[in-house]
Design an enzyme around this catalytic site. Structure first.
Site, PDB file in Angstrom:
ATOM      1  N   LYS A  41      32.141  31.780  32.955  1.00 16.95           N
ATOM      2  CA  LYS A  41      32.852  33.066  33.039  1.00 16.95           C
ATOM      3  C   LYS A  41      32.284  34.062  34.047  1.00 16.95           C
ATOM      4  O   LYS A  41      32.643  35.236  34.037  1.00 16.95           O
ATOM      5  CB  LYS A  41      32.957  33.756  31.656  1.00 16.95           C
ATOM      6  CG  LYS A  41      33.392  32.882  30.516  1.00 16.95           C
ATOM      7  CD  LYS A  41      34.473  31.914  30.867  1.00 16.95           C
ATOM      8  CE  LYS A  41      35.805  32.552  31.149  1.00 16.95           C
ATOM      9  NZ  LYS A  41      36.759  31.551  31.692  1.00 16.95           N
ATOM     10  N   HIS A 101      27.990  24.116  35.371  1.00 15.43           N
ATOM     11  CA  HIS A 101      27.515  25.255  34.566  1.00 15.43           C
ATOM     12  C   HIS A 101      26.106  24.968  34.050  1.00 15.43           C
ATOM     13  O   HIS A 101      25.583  25.721  33.232  1.00 15.43           O
ATOM     14  CB  HIS A 101      28.412  25.473  33.348  1.00 15.43           C
ATOM     15  CG  HIS A 101      29.743  26.092  33.650  1.00 15.43           C
ATOM     16  ND1 HIS A 101      29.919  27.081  34.576  1.00 15.43           N
ATOM     17  CD2 HIS A 101      30.972  25.860  33.102  1.00 15.43           C
ATOM     18  CE1 HIS A 101      31.192  27.442  34.595  1.00 15.43           C
ATOM     19  NE2 HIS A 101      31.855  26.708  33.728  1.00 15.43           N
ATOM     20  N   SER A 131      34.106  37.698  27.961  1.00 19.30           N
ATOM     21  CA  SER A 131      34.988  36.732  28.619  1.00 19.30           C
ATOM     22  C   SER A 131      34.848  35.344  27.984  1.00 19.30           C
ATOM     23  O   SER A 131      35.826  34.623  27.790  1.00 19.30           O
ATOM     24  CB  SER A 131      34.644  36.683  30.114  1.00 19.30           C
ATOM     25  OG  SER A 131      35.522  35.835  30.793  1.00 19.30           O
ATOM     26  N   TYR A 186      28.994  38.931  40.379  1.00 23.16           N
ATOM     27  CA  TYR A 186      30.409  39.233  40.152  1.00 23.16           C
ATOM     28  C   TYR A 186      30.686  40.711  40.453  1.00 23.16           C
ATOM     29  O   TYR A 186      31.682  41.051  41.104  1.00 23.16           O
ATOM     30  CB  TYR A 186      30.752  38.907  38.688  1.00 23.16           C
ATOM     31  CG  TYR A 186      32.181  39.189  38.286  1.00 23.16           C
ATOM     32  CD1 TYR A 186      33.153  38.195  38.380  1.00 23.16           C
ATOM     33  CD2 TYR A 186      32.558  40.433  37.782  1.00 23.16           C
ATOM     34  CE1 TYR A 186      34.466  38.451  37.991  1.00 23.16           C
ATOM     35  CE2 TYR A 186      33.862  40.697  37.402  1.00 23.16           C
ATOM     36  CZ  TYR A 186      34.811  39.702  37.503  1.00 23.16           C
ATOM     37  OH  TYR A 186      36.105  39.955  37.123  1.00 23.16           O
ATOM     38  N   PHE A 246      43.793  32.551  31.210  1.00 17.14           N
ATOM     39  CA  PHE A 246      42.517  32.204  31.851  1.00 17.14           C
ATOM     40  C   PHE A 246      42.073  33.316  32.799  1.00 17.14           C
ATOM     41  O   PHE A 246      40.938  33.769  32.762  1.00 17.14           O
ATOM     42  CB  PHE A 246      42.642  30.872  32.601  1.00 17.14           C
ATOM     43  CG  PHE A 246      41.388  30.516  33.330  1.00 17.14           C
ATOM     44  CD1 PHE A 246      40.291  30.021  32.637  1.00 17.14           C
ATOM     45  CD2 PHE A 246      41.277  30.708  34.696  1.00 17.14           C
ATOM     46  CE1 PHE A 246      39.103  29.720  33.298  1.00 17.14           C
ATOM     47  CE2 PHE A 246      40.099  30.402  35.368  1.00 17.14           C
ATOM     48  CZ  PHE A 246      39.013  29.912  34.666  1.00 17.14           C
TER      49      PHE A 246
HETATM   50  P1  A3P Z   1      37.721  37.949  32.356  1.00  8.86           P
HETATM   51  O1  A3P Z   1      37.841  37.035  31.185  1.00  8.86           O
HETATM   52  O2  A3P Z   1      36.726  39.051  32.114  1.00  8.86           O
HETATM   53  O3  A3P Z   1      39.022  38.495  32.831  1.00  8.86           O
HETATM   54  P2  A3P Z   1      35.240  31.562  35.467  1.00  8.86           P
HETATM   55  O4  A3P Z   1      36.129  31.179  36.601  1.00  8.86           O
HETATM   56  O5  A3P Z   1      33.787  31.446  35.758  1.00  8.86           O
HETATM   57  O6  A3P Z   1      35.640  30.881  34.193  1.00  8.86           O
HETATM   58  O7  A3P Z   1      35.422  33.143  35.241  1.00  8.86           O
HETATM   59  C1  A3P Z   1      36.611  33.669  34.736  1.00  8.86           C
HETATM   60  C2  A3P Z   1      36.524  35.178  34.792  1.00  8.86           C
HETATM   61  O8  A3P Z   1      36.655  35.587  36.175  1.00  8.86           O
HETATM   62  C3  A3P Z   1      37.656  35.859  34.045  1.00  8.86           C
HETATM   63  O9  A3P Z   1      37.110  37.096  33.574  1.00  8.86           O
HETATM   64  C4  A3P Z   1      38.681  36.034  35.153  1.00  8.86           C
HETATM   65  O10 A3P Z   1      39.654  37.002  34.880  1.00  8.86           O
HETATM   66  C5  A3P Z   1      37.761  36.461  36.294  1.00  8.86           C
HETATM   67  N1  A3P Z   1      38.399  36.295  37.615  1.00  8.86           N
HETATM   68  C6  A3P Z   1      38.998  35.203  38.122  1.00  8.86           C
HETATM   69  N2  A3P Z   1      39.504  35.442  39.350  1.00  8.86           N
HETATM   70  C7  A3P Z   1      39.199  36.732  39.624  1.00  8.86           C
HETATM   71  C8  A3P Z   1      39.472  37.592  40.750  1.00  8.86           C
HETATM   72  N3  A3P Z   1      40.135  37.154  41.814  1.00  8.86           N
HETATM   73  N4  A3P Z   1      39.023  38.871  40.681  1.00  8.86           N
HETATM   74  C9  A3P Z   1      38.333  39.313  39.599  1.00  8.86           C
HETATM   75  N5  A3P Z   1      38.057  38.556  38.522  1.00  8.86           N
HETATM   76  C10 A3P Z   1      38.491  37.280  38.527  1.00  8.86           C
END
Ligand code: A3P
Length: 286
Positions: A41, A101, A131, A186, A246
């Site tokens: 996440k 991961h 998340s 992030y 997601f």
């Molecule tokens: P949230 O659940 O807080 O919205 P991963 O890809 O490591 O599983 O992470 C997923 C998280 O990254 C989610 O967070 C998702 O919404 C966020 N995410 C994915 N693409 C994104 C983007 N372009 N800008 C900001 N956050 C993004």
């Protein structure tokens, strides 16, 4: 349908991954492989889309026609629901972009021996927890998180898939001293994506024109990725988007809508102890 979990060296992984651990540990990396490593996440999908676009010079069609990214699953991934991550990786010609991961101590030694480049993304603990909670709710391949309060305790105890957040971010931070690791945050990507893309380009030794970088920024915006079936994972049968999407909120500070005052105090106290002595800091961490 929820899978069994087991442990390798104290880290919770799916039972299937543990049963195949010897194969995972002996995975042969290629010197040209790029490994994207994250605690779940932290923005894995986001960075992989950025890397794919950089490598393809911003050509979206090429990204779709000649994907060099192992989107799903991860190298350590073994399950009855999806093909083995190792098999998929082995079928790809180098240079490959692989995902993991795994905490640093569980990364197959071949990645170090071949001196592969690695991009790690870290996200602040509280937003990662929130998340991850929603992700475990909707992902059939991960254990049921239980109630918010129950999950909060599990996360602090490190009793979640891929183990404790604190050791993960600290372990990779330390590994950066000896390996070719680009360590990103992030929160930095949210604050200034153009600047972070420049860092990735430099690391990958790629030079792109300003308009290409602007295109990459547009293509990897939260909204664009939410609408893109390749990045919102609507094609994955293991994810139930009716429970939680997601690509969910994509903000910094969503923990404030979840944590109670008491939970926040408990979290901070635990955090100070676990993060004591590291030079790694996060913006808005407490
Ligand atoms: P949230 O659940 O807080 O919205 P991963 O890809 O490591 O599983 O992470 C997923 C998280 O990254 C989610 O967070 C998702 O919404 C966020 N995410 C994915 N693409 C994104 C983007 N372009 N800008 C900001 N956050 C993004």
């Amino acid at each position: 349908l929820r899978p069994d979990m087991a442990k390798i060296k104290g880290i919770m992984l799916s039972k299937f991954s543990c049963e195949n651990w010897e194969k995972i540990w002996s995975f042969q990396a290629h010197p040209d492989d790029l490994l994207i490593a994250t605690y779940p996440k932290a923005g894995t999908t986001w960075i992989q889309e950025i890397v794919d676009m950089i490598i393809h010079g911003g050509d979206i069609e090429m990204c779709q026609r000649a994907p060099i990214i192992l989107r799903q699953p991860f190298i350590e991934h073994h399950s009855t629901l999806m093909p083995s991550g190792l098999k998929l990786a082995e079928a790809m010609p180098p240079p490959r972009i692989l995902k993991t991961h795994l905490p640093v101590q569980l990364v197959p030694p071949s990645f170090w021996e071949k001196d592969c480049k690695i991009i790690y993304i870290a996200r602040n603990a509280k937003d990662s927890l929130v998340s991850y909670y929603h992700f475990q709710r909707m992902n059939k391949m991960l254990p049921d998180p239980g109630t918010w309060q129950e999950y909060f305790e599990k996360f602090l105890a490190g009793e979640v898939p891929w183990g404790p957040w604190h050791d993960h971010v600290k372990g990779w931070w330390k590994a950066k001293e000896r390996q070719r690791i680009l360590y990103l945050f992030y929160e930095d990507m949210k604050a200034d994506l153009a600047r972070e893309i420049q860092k990735v380009m430099k690391f990958l030794e790629k030079d792109l024109r300003e308009e290409v970088i602007e295109k990459i920024i547009r293509h990897t915006s939260f909204q664009a990725m939410k609408e893109n079936p390749m990045t919102n994972y609507t094609f994955l049968p293991s994810i139930d988007h009716s429970i939680s999407p997601f690509i969910r909120k994509g903000i910094v500070g969503d923990w404030k809508t979840h944590f109670t005052v008491l939970q926040n105090e408990r979290f901070d106290e635990d955090y100070r102890k676990k993060m004591m002595g590291t030079s790694l800091t996060f913006c808005n961490e407490l």
